[in-house]
Design an enzyme around this catalytic site. Structure first.
Site, short mmCIF file in Angstrom:
data_model
loop_
_atom_site.label_atom_id
_atom_site.label_comp_id
_atom_site.label_asym_id
_atom_site.label_seq_id
_atom_site.Cartn_x
_atom_site.Cartn_y
_atom_site.Cartn_z
N ASP A 208 15.94 0.19 -0.58
CA ASP A 208 16.17 0.66 -1.95
C ASP A 208 17.68 0.77 -2.14
OD1 ASP A 208 15.83 2.03 -4.55
OD2 ASP A 208 13.77 2.28 -3.86
N HIS A 282 16.27 -2.33 -7.40
CA HIS A 282 16.38 -1.36 -6.31
C HIS A 282 17.10 -1.96 -5.10
CE1 HIS A 282 13.87 1.94 -7.93
NE2 HIS A 282 13.20 0.97 -8.54
N GLU A 359 10.72 -1.66 -11.83
CA GLU A 359 11.92 -1.10 -12.48
C GLU A 359 13.16 -2.00 -12.35
OE1 GLU A 359 11.01 3.63 -12.19
OE2 GLU A 359 11.84 2.73 -10.39
C1 ACM Z 1 7.81 3.22 -8.64
O1 ACM Z 1 7.50 4.43 -8.66
N1 ACM Z 1 8.97 2.83 -9.15
C2 ACM Z 1 6.93 2.22 -8.09
#
Ligand code: ACM
Length: 644
Positions: A208, A282, A359
């Protein structure tokens, strides 16, 4: 004379039983097994195991290992336990036998405790393992003690028979090891705890913005640079970004040997490990190591928890002040990903690889010339289709390594890759859509399975932006109406670790909610009772497991005992307080004069108007004249802000 002696002897015998043993002798006693087994018949009486105990194991290697580990667990109580291979029980032995029994469902088992001994039968070693987990829950709580007992105690098991099997084959917990790193030992402890409750899948969120946690030998900078960030303590999200010259000293990563060790450890406990490499979003840690993976030239750093993703007004809309994405418009990105997934596929034997996909901030893509050229070349009409192009290429890479791809439900945007499975997190909607298209689904919706959320009132829990109470998890039903149930592989709870910096807090966030999740994923739907009656029964079991956790020194949240606070507003100066509790039978005592309430303070009966001049509400719950909840303090000004 004889009669006179008999009574004190009886009393002596009774008080020599432990408290738990006395409780077990009451007529309505039922063992507290989590997850609830499929069927259970309780007989009369007890089996007292001998001080020299034999476990008889099938010659199968895996069963033998289960037997050896059971012996070690039971040995902790200072009696002598030996394992012998064989198929026939002896007097008062524990028999673990692999059988061919068509009446036992896949991964199920039959557990029989009679006056002559214990027998666990299953068609596969996994079934034996689950039978042993159930058996251990029937032992006194002290079996959970980590230290060796000084003096042996009576091992009593209730006479009963259980037949059991799992509802789903995907019973997962996700651990985010990126935001905070957890060592191999800590992950092993996590596996030990989850396996006791029959979870069989550990999803490791390995990468991440805040850290890359997996050694990739062909791209060494991923961990040399990406695994380390500057250290910050306090509230994640608001930290200052790295200052010039500041040393990146916080972090860590798993070497290939570490992963092999973890995979073996998990496998011995019938737990698969699902690796997640979260792309294209991420990805700041990867970009800190290899900035050329970005479409946006710049200097990248591993984020210590600074705010570079902006959610105006919350919800699903967001943008980045930094481009934290892998560029979908350059071949180099796919070459890197091929190297990464080659090593991931070789390290993790599980059949699926998770590629994230969630995201992805697209605000930098919008303006990027390379992306515009890609759109033209590939005839992509919008950025959803750009993302979909990326995901489909990643799927090809993952499939080429002999693995199936799974991703968060955003991978549906712009068209799902042909063989992909979907992990539905933004509610169940994405899962329903994927199943309708014929794809496999794992359900982990925020509203039932986000264990990073607070489990009680915001005034007393470590702050997180949302809440998820135990009772809600208890009501989780992974198969929505109208979908092809065979496509719902199961579900999982996710522990994101932005605010989880140590294992004590990790345990606090997982338990007791994972008890409820284990029932939702293991226990057959037709025997699950999610009404108030079922809830009350579940809470009683949870409390027994709290005792076991106390013995095992595992932390858990007691938030279920704290009041639920709601405020309604009549007019600008009239606010009404509504209190309730998740658990029945508690009394809430309160004060508005800043003093500490106890059981002699007013007990909440019904909604009432908050005294206008008060500054603080203080509350604590009691059960049977004993405090059971934590002292909660909420400024009246905050209460008023909560008013609907
Ligand atoms: C997530 O909670 N962004 C998968």
């Amino acid at each position: 004379m004889k009669k006179l002696l008999a009574l004190p002897l009886c009393i002596l015998l009774f008080i020599s039983l432990t408290h738990a043993q006395q409780a077990r002798r009451s007529p309505n006693w039922k063992p507290s097994i989590i997850p609830e087994p499929y069927s259970m018949q309780i007989g009369k009486g007890y089996l007292k195991l001998p001080y020299y105990l034999n476990i008889i194991s099938s010659a199968n290697k895996e069963v033998r290992q289960i037997a050896d580990r059971l012996a070690i667990t039971l040995q902790n109580t200072a009696n002598e336990v030996k394992v012998k291979e064989g198929t026939l029980p002896g007097n008062k032995t524990i028999l673990l036998s692999l059988v061919k029994d068509a009446t036992i469902q896949p991964n199920g088992y039959k557990l029989q405790i009679s006056a002559t001994g214990v027998s666990i039968k299953a068609n596969e070693p996994a079934g034996i393992f689950y039978g042993v987990q159930t058996l251990l829950q029937l032992f006194p709580d002290e079996v959970e003690e980590l230290r060796v007992r000084k003096s042996p105690f009576d091992w009593e098991l209730p006479i009963l028979s259980i037949q059991d099997h799992p509802r789903f084959n995907w019973r997962g917990l996700m651990l985010d090891v990126s935001r905070h790193f957890f060592t191999v030992k800590e992950v092993k402890d996590f596996i030990d705890q989850m396996a006791k409750y029959k979870f069989n899948l550990l999803h490791l969120h390995l990468t991440d913005d805040q850290g890359w946690r997996l050694e990739i030998k062909s791209l060494p900078k991923l961990t040399e640079v990406g695994a380390w960030r500057v250290e910050r303590t306090g509230t994640f999200g608001n930290f200052p970004k790295p200052q010039p010259g500041e040393k990146a000293s916080y972090g860590g990563f798993y070497t290939h040997d570490d992963i092999r060790e973890l995979v073996k450890y998990a496998g011995d406990r019938f737990v698969n490990i699902l690796p997640e490499i979260d792309v294209p979003g991420h990805s700041l840690a990867a970009l800190a190591a290899y900035p050329e993976l970005s479409c946006t030239p710049g200097e990248y750093y591993v984020s210590p928890g600074d705010r570079f993703m902006i959610w105006p007004g919350g919800g699903q809309h967001f943008y980045g002040t930094l481009d934290n994405t892998i560029c979908p418009a350059q071949e180099k990105s796919y070459e890197y990903l091929d190297k990464i997934f080659t090593e991931v596929a070789a390290l993790f034997p599980f059949g699926y690889i998770h590629m994230g996909g969630d995201e992805t901030a697209r605000n930098f893509w919008e303006k990027n010339e390379a992306i515009k050229a890609l759109m033209q070349k590939e005839n992509l009409k919008d950025l959803d289709e750009v993302q979909s192009y990326f995901v489909k290429r990643v799927e090809k890479i993952i499939n080429s390594k002999g693995k199936k791809m799974i991703g968060w439900d955003e991978i549906l945007q712009g068209g799902l890759a042909p063989n992909a499975a979907v992990m539905s997190w933004r509610g169940m909607k994405g899962g329903i859509e994927a199943a309708t298209q014929g794809h496999e689904v794992v359900m982990s919706p925020t509203d039932f399975s986000y264990f990073d959320y607070m489990q009680g009132d915001a005034s007393i829990e470590p702050p997180v932006y949302a809440s998820l109470r135990l009772k809600k998890v208890f009501r989780f039903e992974p198969v929505p109406a109208g979908v092809n149930a065979s496509l719902i592989k199961g579900g999982q709870a996710n522990l994101w670790s932005e605010q989880v910096t140590n294992t004590r807090h990790l345990q606090y966030m997982i338990w007791p909610r994972a008890f409820a999740m284990s029932e939702a994923l293991w226990t057959a739907k037709e025997i699950r009772d999610t009404t108030e009656t079922g809830w009350n029964y579940f809470v009683k079991k949870v409390e027994k497991h709290f005792d076991r956790f106390d013995n095992a020194t595992v932390k858990y949240a007691r938030s279920l005992y704290d009041p639920i606070v709601q405020v309604s507003k009549k007019d600008s100066s009239t606010y009404t307080l509504h209190l309730s509790t998740e658990v029945s039978g508690l009394t809430i005592h309160y004060s508005f004069d800043n003093s500490f309430p106890d059981q002699y303070y007013p007990a909440y009966q019904a909604p009432f108007i908050i005294p206008n001049e008060a500054t603080n509400l203080k509350m604590i719950t009691y059960r049977d004249k004993e405090p059971i909840g934590r002292l909660m303090v909420i400024p009246v000004a905050d209460l008023k802000k909560r008013a609907k």
